[in-house]
Structures are given as structure tokens and as C-alpha cells.
Design a protein around this motif. Sequence first.
Motif, PDB file in Angstrom:
ATOM      1  N   LEU A   1       0.892  -1.390  -0.013  1.00 10.83           N
ATOM      2  CA  LEU A   1      -0.049   0.034  -0.081  1.00 10.83           C
ATOM      3  C   LEU A   1       0.779   1.215  -0.076  1.00 10.83           C
ATOM      4  N   PRO A   2       0.487   2.413  -0.792  1.00  9.07           N
ATOM      5  CA  PRO A   2       1.115   3.421  -0.781  1.00  9.07           C
ATOM      6  C   PRO A   2       1.176   4.183   0.642  1.00  9.07           C
ATOM      7  N   PRO A   3       2.332   4.917   1.055  1.00  6.78           N
ATOM      8  CA  PRO A   3       2.323   5.485   2.332  1.00  6.78           C
ATOM      9  C   PRO A   3       1.120   6.653   2.369  1.00  6.78           C
ATOM     10  N   LEU A   4       0.696   6.998   3.447  1.00  2.72           N
ATOM     11  CA  LEU A   4      -0.408   7.939   3.688  1.00  2.72           C
ATOM     12  C   LEU A   4       0.270   9.381   3.802  1.00  2.72           C
ATOM     13  N   SER A   5      -0.178  10.347   2.946  1.00  2.00           N
ATOM     14  CA  SER A   5       0.389  11.641   2.957  1.00  2.00           C
ATOM     15  C   SER A   5      -0.008  12.251   4.239  1.00  2.00           C
ATOM     16  N   GLY A   6       0.598  13.167   4.724  1.00  3.18           N
ATOM     17  CA  GLY A   6       0.153  14.022   5.805  1.00  3.18           C
ATOM     18  C   GLY A   6      -1.324  14.451   6.017  1.00  3.18           C
ATOM     19  N   LEU A   7      -1.952  14.971   5.094  1.00  2.00           N
ATOM     20  CA  LEU A   7      -3.183  15.434   4.992  1.00  2.00           C
ATOM     21  C   LEU A   7      -4.160  14.061   5.246  1.00  2.00           C
TER      22      LEU A   7
ATOM     23  N   LEU B   1      -6.635  13.629   8.445  1.00  2.53           N
ATOM     24  CA  LEU B   1      -8.234  13.507   8.421  1.00  2.53           C
ATOM     25  C   LEU B   1      -8.633  12.202   8.942  1.00  2.53           C
ATOM     26  N   ILE B   2      -7.722  11.252   8.813  1.00  2.00           N
ATOM     27  CA  ILE B   2      -8.184   9.899   9.522  1.00  2.00           C
ATOM     28  C   ILE B   2      -8.315  10.235  11.002  1.00  2.00           C
ATOM     29  N   VAL B   3      -7.149  10.814  11.560  1.00  2.00           N
ATOM     30  CA  VAL B   3      -7.148  10.987  13.120  1.00  2.00           C
ATOM     31  C   VAL B   3      -8.320  11.811  13.587  1.00  2.00           C
ATOM     32  N   PHE B   4      -8.694  12.971  12.794  1.00  2.00           N
ATOM     33  CA  PHE B   4      -9.688  13.966  13.226  1.00  2.00           C
ATOM     34  C   PHE B   4     -11.157  13.269  12.912  1.00  2.00           C
ATOM     35  N   PHE B   5     -11.359  12.507  11.995  1.00  2.00           N
ATOM     36  CA  PHE B   5     -12.686  11.896  11.870  1.00  2.00           C
ATOM     37  C   PHE B   5     -12.661  10.759  12.906  1.00  2.00           C
ATOM     38  N   SER B   6     -11.338  10.181  13.083  1.00  2.00           N
ATOM     39  CA  SER B   6     -11.886   9.230  14.332  1.00  2.00           C
ATOM     40  C   SER B   6     -12.020   9.650  15.822  1.00  2.00           C
ATOM     41  N   LEU B   7     -11.412  10.880  15.997  1.00  2.00           N
ATOM     42  CA  LEU B   7     -11.773  11.584  17.366  1.00  2.00           C
ATOM     43  C   LEU B   7     -13.227  12.069  17.311  1.00  2.00           C
ATOM     44  N   VAL B   8     -13.559  12.693  15.893  1.00  2.00           N
ATOM     45  CA  VAL B   8     -15.105  13.010  16.159  1.00  2.00           C
ATOM     46  C   VAL B   8     -16.102  11.882  16.150  1.00  2.00           C
ATOM     47  N   PHE B   9     -15.755  10.674  15.544  1.00  2.00           N
ATOM     48  CA  PHE B   9     -16.654   9.414  15.617  1.00  2.00           C
ATOM     49  C   PHE B   9     -16.822   8.863  17.161  1.00  2.00           C
ATOM     50  N   SER B  10     -15.376   9.197  17.905  1.00  7.17           N
ATOM     51  CA  SER B  10     -15.304   8.646  19.135  1.00  7.17           C
ATOM     52  C   SER B  10     -16.139   9.633  20.151  1.00  7.17           C
ATOM     53  N   VAL B  11     -15.837  10.895  20.011  1.00  8.00           N
ATOM     54  CA  VAL B  11     -16.727  11.854  20.800  1.00  8.00           C
ATOM     55  C   VAL B  11     -18.185  11.669  20.584  1.00  8.00           C
ATOM     56  N   PHE B  12     -18.432  11.420  19.452  1.00 10.99           N
ATOM     57  CA  PHE B  12     -20.195  11.154  19.084  1.00 10.99           C
ATOM     58  C   PHE B  12     -20.666   9.862  19.783  1.00 10.99           C
ATOM     59  N   ALA B  13     -19.802   8.761  19.749  1.00  8.79           N
ATOM     60  CA  ALA B  13     -20.130   7.603  20.158  1.00  8.79           C
ATOM     61  C   ALA B  13     -20.368   8.041  21.758  1.00  8.79           C
ATOM     62  N   ILE B  14     -19.572   8.471  22.364  1.00  4.64           N
ATOM     63  CA  ILE B  14     -19.445   8.896  23.900  1.00  4.64           C
ATOM     64  C   ILE B  14     -20.548   9.611  24.396  1.00  4.64           C
ATOM     65  N   VAL B  15     -21.090  10.593  23.444  1.00  4.26           N
ATOM     66  CA  VAL B  15     -22.108  11.387  23.718  1.00  4.26           C
ATOM     67  C   VAL B  15     -23.585  10.657  23.629  1.00  4.26           C
ATOM     68  N   ILE B  16     -23.801   9.728  22.432  1.00  8.42           N
ATOM     69  CA  ILE B  16     -25.038   8.892  22.268  1.00  8.42           C
ATOM     70  C   ILE B  16     -24.698   8.229  23.463  1.00  8.42           C
ATOM     71  N   GLY B  17     -23.628   7.276  23.934  1.00  8.96           N
ATOM     72  CA  GLY B  17     -23.834   6.564  25.077  1.00  8.96           C
ATOM     73  C   GLY B  17     -24.170   7.325  26.252  1.00  8.96           C
ATOM     74  N   ILE B  18     -23.611   8.556  26.660  1.00  9.10           N
ATOM     75  CA  ILE B  18     -24.285   9.154  27.958  1.00  9.10           C
ATOM     76  C   ILE B  18     -25.622   9.558  27.804  1.00  9.10           C
ATOM     77  N   ILE B  19     -26.227   9.854  26.662  1.00  9.67           N
ATOM     78  CA  ILE B  19     -27.752  10.229  26.465  1.00  9.67           C
ATOM     79  C   ILE B  19     -28.471   8.890  26.945  1.00  9.67           C
ATOM     80  N   LEU B  20     -28.044   7.771  26.122  1.00 11.45           N
ATOM     81  CA  LEU B  20     -28.827   6.570  26.441  1.00 11.45           C
ATOM     82  C   LEU B  20     -28.811   6.091  27.749  1.00 11.45           C
ATOM     83  N   TYR B  21     -27.574   6.319  28.572  1.00  7.29           N
ATOM     84  CA  TYR B  21     -27.364   5.813  29.679  1.00  7.29           C
ATOM     85  C   TYR B  21     -28.563   6.769  30.780  1.00  7.29           C
ATOM     86  N   ASN B  22     -28.470   7.870  30.490  1.00  4.12           N
ATOM     87  CA  ASN B  22     -29.307   8.791  31.224  1.00  4.12           C
ATOM     88  C   ASN B  22     -30.956   8.562  31.116  1.00  4.12           C
TER      89      ASN B  22
END
Length: 308
Positions: A266-272, A276-297
Motif C-alpha cells: 500500500l502506498p504511504p499515507l500523506s500528511g493530510l 483527516l483519519i485522526v480527526f474523523f476518528s476523534l469526532v466519531f469517538s466523541v459522538f459515540a461517547i455522547v450517544i452513550g451518555i444520552i442512552l445511559y441517562n
Amino acid sequence: MAASLGSLGWWQQWRRCLSARDGSRMLLLLLLLGSGQGPQQVGAGQTFEYLKREHSLSKPYQPCFLRDWELQVHFKIHGQGKKNLHGDGLAIWYTKDRMQPGPVFGNMDKFVGLGVFVDTYPNEEKQQERVFPYISAMVNNGSLSYDHERDGRPTELGGCTAIVRNLHYDTFLVIRYVKRHLTIMMDIDGKHEWRDCIEVPGVRLPRGYYFGTSSITGDLSDNHDVISLKLFELTVERTPEEEKLHRDVFLPSVDNMKLPEMTAPLPPLSGLALFLIVFFSLVFSVFAIVIGIILYNKWQEQSRKRFY
């Protein structure tokens, strides 16, 4: 003329020529023009006669585009070591790439093409049934490693014992490739007769590869002399059905033998892309945590209502 190898020398021949490198007892090795009359064949297999035309050294050096060919090798292995105190052997190649120094008798590992090995030293200590020196062959598509510690057993197509050290007469090896049939014979008894060693049908070798030879020594030493190499084009008739079956191939293979497929890295990933992979992974993680908190409440609220 002969090209001789000392304890730390290796030599090579590519593009139907052999070039001498700096080292002790190295001379220029030429492909000699001859009449094509070799030892007669004896053994269990059938004897076939082919119309031969010799291909000699000429500039500019080119890869081999012959469809059916025969390579005759006149060689000599000798030295002062007794019993197993010598090594390691020589190799004859038909490969896609020119030589790159490596661990397989002086050439690179994971080569693409055919390797024929005259192994003079047993590295596998527990083996008992195999007598050395030993001739073996291997076809590789670039995915296999030669297991030096086991003398190449896991990947060999076949082999035979060949007592070739310190003989007082000429020794020869012939590699013949006809109609996808690989045959290796030897004349090591001073009788001018070919003896069968390896015979493998269904071998598919591309055209346009390079012939070569190499040798290497480790803690032990020996002399590996190649006196001449003679390449012949064989004239072979084919039926229309055989013409369809024997079309050119682009990667070496052997029928009924599974070789691992080569996968492109596989070709090496560029910096951009990495950002983007790290950014969207963090966004997805935060979104999953928020949904989890709402469902728990909501679950806690419903649980409290049951007690009223």
C-alpha cells in the motif's frame, strides 16, 4: 578460461555474459562457441534429439527471449577441506532481475525466476537421508524465501546427490527447458553420458529473463570454477493446441504447486490523509461517547420511574 572463487569471493554472469569483479583468482569468463555436441543421455527418461543453434556472447548484451532452450555448464568444485569442512556451493540462475548480492549462494533472496543450486555443505544437522553435494531446483515468483538453514527443502522442486568435489575429470550440468518441461541432467562420472537428476513438467517461465551464476562462502571456503556456459536454442514443433497452451506468461509458476501471490504494498499515507483519519476518528469517538451518555441517562430515568 575459468573463473575461480576464493573464500570470500563471489562472481556473476548476467545478460549472457560474465563480468569479473575484484577478488583473488578471478578471471573473465566467456561463453564459448562450440559445435553443440555434448555427452549422451542415459537414465530412466526418454531421449529426445533437438535441432540446436548456439547463442554466444555478443554486444550489446540482451536478456534471453528463447522459447525453448538448453544451457550447458562446464564447472569444477575443489578445495582442501575434508569431510564437511568446505562450502557452500554455486548457483545457476534464470531470473527477471540482474544480480543483487544476497544470502542465496551470493544472490538476492525472493528472486523471480529459476534457481539451480549445487549445494556442497549440509546446513540442516538432523537430516540423515540426503548425501551432499546435492543439486536442487527452485521456481520463485518473488514471494518465497530460500531456507538456507534447511538447505532449501521447503521450496525445492526436486534434487539428486552429485559427488562433484575434487574430481580429476570434467564435470557438466545441463538445464533444458522445452514445452514447459524442465529437465536437469549431469555428467559427473567422466563417461560423457548425461544422467537424469530433476524432471518437472508444467514449469512456466517467462521470456526476457537473464542467465547468471553466483557463489558464496561463509566460515568455510572452496573453489568454484565455471569453465564455460553454452546456451542453445532448441527447435521444437508444436501442434495448434500446444501453441494455445504454451502462450507467454508474465510470472514464473509450476502447475499443481501453489505459490503465494504477490501483493502490491500500500502506498504511504500523506500528511493530510493521516490528519483527516485522526480527526474523523476523534469526532466519531466523541459522538459515540455522547450517544452513550444520552442512552445511559434515559435508562436511569426509566429505572427511577418504575419505583414510584
